[in-house]
Design an enzyme around this catalytic site. Structure first.
Site, PDB file in Angstrom:
ATOM      1  N   ALA A 106     -36.331  40.103  99.942  1.00 39.43           N
ATOM      2  CA  ALA A 106     -37.401  39.343 100.587  1.00 39.43           C
ATOM      3  C   ALA A 106     -38.655  39.328  99.715  1.00 39.43           C
ATOM      4  CB  ALA A 106     -37.714  39.954 101.948  1.00 39.43           C
ATOM      5  N   HIS A 136     -45.235  20.655  88.888  1.00 38.02           N
ATOM      6  CA  HIS A 136     -46.194  19.575  88.637  1.00 38.02           C
ATOM      7  C   HIS A 136     -46.874  19.841  87.301  1.00 38.02           C
ATOM      8  CE1 HIS A 136     -46.256  17.332  92.496  1.00 38.02           C
ATOM      9  NE2 HIS A 136     -45.772  18.467  92.956  1.00 38.02           N
ATOM     10  N   THR A 193     -37.534  34.292  88.383  1.00 39.72           N
ATOM     11  CA  THR A 193     -37.970  33.492  87.246  1.00 39.72           C
ATOM     12  C   THR A 193     -36.922  33.412  86.144  1.00 39.72           C
ATOM     13  OG1 THR A 193     -38.977  35.426  86.188  1.00 39.72           O
ATOM     14  CG2 THR A 193     -40.377  34.127  87.664  1.00 39.72           C
ATOM     15  N   LYS A 194     -35.866  34.219  86.229  1.00 42.87           N
ATOM     16  CA  LYS A 194     -34.809  34.197  85.215  1.00 42.87           C
ATOM     17  C   LYS A 194     -33.464  34.475  85.871  1.00 42.87           C
ATOM     18  CE  LYS A 194     -35.555  39.047  83.923  1.00 42.87           C
ATOM     19  NZ  LYS A 194     -35.894  39.959  82.806  1.00 42.87           N
ATOM     20  N   ARG A 218     -36.367  41.550  89.403  1.00 44.09           N
ATOM     21  CA  ARG A 218     -35.558  42.252  88.406  1.00 44.09           C
ATOM     22  C   ARG A 218     -34.396  42.928  89.115  1.00 44.09           C
ATOM     23  NH1 ARG A 218     -36.450  47.755  88.166  1.00 44.09           N
ATOM     24  NH2 ARG A 218     -38.167  48.549  89.446  1.00 44.09           N
TER      25      ARG A 218
END
Length: 209
Positions: A183, A132, A188-189, A203
């Site tokens: 878990a 958003h 994010t990448k 990571r």
């Protein structure tokens, strides 16, 4: 005499439980099946032997494709937004064959979310290709629910991936084939194929190949 009374009690209890199942469980199953036959006609494409537990929440089903042998737990949310706050989008959610998604998962798209074959997704997993707003100051003056939806890129989950419970897969991410996401991880990448990744942000902690 005592054995006779005990046997009669067990028989009566069995009959009672059978009646309860007949009048409570069976109508619920009929309702779910009826609901499913109505809903499945709204999907863009849907394979054979598909089982979605109810209650089920789906928006933009005409932009959602599901392959063969799909299985979900309850309260699955599949949302493909064709329009939000007056802005039109061309979303797709494409789920391959033999995909298993557990309870309370949420998959949302305004761009593209692709889940390839043989993927296992644990409970409470969130996968989205959008947010958003864009973290702009002036947008922060607007209620989040009123902000324009923004996609940083498509999400792709490769074949044979296993995503652990309560993981989050964020926009613009590709999880490579055969990888494992731990878990509670926030991805994010991109995660390379045949890797184990965990943490916030996630990571790679081990290569499988």
């Amino acid at each position: 005499m005592e054995n006779y009374i005990e046997t009669s009690r067990k028989v009566s209890l069995f009959i009672y439980r059978s009646i309860v199942r007949c009048f409570i469980t069976t109508p619920m199953r009929w309702y779910s099946n009826l609901q499913w036959h109505i809903i499945k006609e709204q999907f863009k494409e849907i394979g054979s032997n598909v089982q979605i537990a109810f209650p089920f929440c789906g928006y933009g089903l005409e932009n959602i494709s599901i392959g063969d042998n799909f299985l979900s737990g309850e309260r699955l949310k599949l949302r493909a937004f064709g329009e939000w706050e007056g802005v039109k989008y061309t979303p797709q959610i494409k789920i391959g064959n033999n995909v298993n998604i557990q309870t309370d998962c949420h998959i949302s798209a305004i761009n593209s979310v692709i889940i390839e074959d043989n993927v296992l997704i644990a409970s409470f997993v969130y996968i989205s290709d959008h947010s958003h707003g864009t973290c702009d100051y002036f947008e922060s003056l607007i209620s989040p629910i009123k902000r324009r939806l923004y996609s940083k890129g498509a999400v792709c989950i490769g074949k044979n991936v296993w995503i652990g419970e309560k993981a989050t897969i964020l926009p613009g991410v590709t999880v490579g084939e055969g990888s494992i996401i731990g878990a509670n991880s926030v991805v994010t990448k991109n995660i390379p194929a045949y890797s184990i990744a965990c943490g916030t942000p996630a990571r790679v902690i081990k290569r499988l190949k």
